[in-house]
Write a protein that holds these residues in place. Structure first.
Motif, PDB file in Angstrom:
ATOM      1  N   ALA A  45     -47.579  15.925 -11.225  1.00  0.00           N
ATOM      2  CA  ALA A  45     -46.152  15.976 -10.903  1.00  0.00           C
ATOM      3  C   ALA A  45     -45.533  17.285 -11.393  1.00  0.00           C
ATOM      4  CB  ALA A  45     -45.431  14.783 -11.523  1.00  0.00           C
ATOM      5  N   ARG A  46     -45.920  17.733 -12.588  1.00  0.00           N
ATOM      6  CA  ARG A  46     -45.406  19.014 -13.090  1.00  0.00           C
ATOM      7  C   ARG A  46     -45.871  20.162 -12.204  1.00  0.00           C
ATOM      8  NH1 ARG A  46     -46.761  16.553 -18.003  1.00  0.00           N
ATOM      9  NH2 ARG A  46     -48.724  17.717 -18.098  1.00  0.00           N
ATOM     10  N   LEU A  47     -47.118  20.113 -11.755  1.00  0.00           N
ATOM     11  CA  LEU A  47     -47.655  21.158 -10.897  1.00  0.00           C
ATOM     12  C   LEU A  47     -46.918  21.195  -9.559  1.00  0.00           C
ATOM     13  CD1 LEU A  47     -50.001  23.273 -10.683  1.00  0.00           C
ATOM     14  CD2 LEU A  47     -51.192  21.523  -9.392  1.00  0.00           C
ATOM     15  N   VAL A  48     -46.714  20.051  -8.930  1.00  0.00           N
ATOM     16  CA  VAL A  48     -45.992  20.001  -7.656  1.00  0.00           C
ATOM     17  C   VAL A  48     -44.560  20.499  -7.839  1.00  0.00           C
ATOM     18  CG1 VAL A  48     -45.048  18.440  -5.898  1.00  0.00           C
ATOM     19  CG2 VAL A  48     -47.442  18.255  -6.576  1.00  0.00           C
ATOM     20  N   ASP A  49     -43.937  20.167  -8.960  1.00  0.00           N
ATOM     21  CA  ASP A  49     -42.590  20.651  -9.234  1.00  0.00           C
ATOM     22  C   ASP A  49     -42.561  22.177  -9.295  1.00  0.00           C
ATOM     23  OD1 ASP A  49     -39.790  20.115  -9.859  1.00  0.00           O
ATOM     24  OD2 ASP A  49     -40.280  20.847 -11.869  1.00  0.00           O
ATOM     25  N   ARG A  50     -43.563  22.772  -9.927  1.00  0.00           N
ATOM     26  CA  ARG A  50     -43.638  24.240  -9.997  1.00  0.00           C
ATOM     27  C   ARG A  50     -43.862  24.837  -8.608  1.00  0.00           C
ATOM     28  NH1 ARG A  50     -44.115  26.203 -15.310  1.00  0.00           N
ATOM     29  NH2 ARG A  50     -44.745  28.224 -14.497  1.00  0.00           N
ATOM     30  N   ILE A  51     -44.717  24.210  -7.816  1.00  0.00           N
ATOM     31  CA  ILE A  51     -44.970  24.690  -6.452  1.00  0.00           C
ATOM     32  C   ILE A  51     -43.687  24.613  -5.628  1.00  0.00           C
ATOM     33  CG2 ILE A  51     -46.182  24.195  -4.296  1.00  0.00           C
ATOM     34  CD1 ILE A  51     -48.577  23.306  -6.092  1.00  0.00           C
TER      35      ILE A  51
END
Length: 66
Positions: A45-51
């Motif tokens: 979820a943190r990675l998708v938020d950054r993307i």
């Protein structure tokens, strides 16, 4: 999710398909064709938020994006 590669072969940027939607506090990713649903870990979820925000990815993202 599309990966854009630079001329030297290194990954420079990821982009979500415009049809993608995030739900459940960032833990559910819905979209694509055919329609797919992904339940994300906290790290995912943190990675998708950054993307989604266009930020650079942190080191060690390959285990989630590779």
């Amino acid at each position: 999710m599309a990966r854009r590669d630079s001329d030297d072969g290194s990954v420079s940027r990821f982009e979500l398909d415009p049809s993608c939607r995030v739900s459940a506090g960032g833990r559910l990713l819905i979209g694509g064709s055919p329609l797919s649903i992904f339940r994300l870990s906290d790290a995912g979820a943190r990675l998708v938020d950054r993307i989604r925000s266009g930020e650079d990815l942190t080191r060690g993202h390959a285990s989630l994006t590779g």
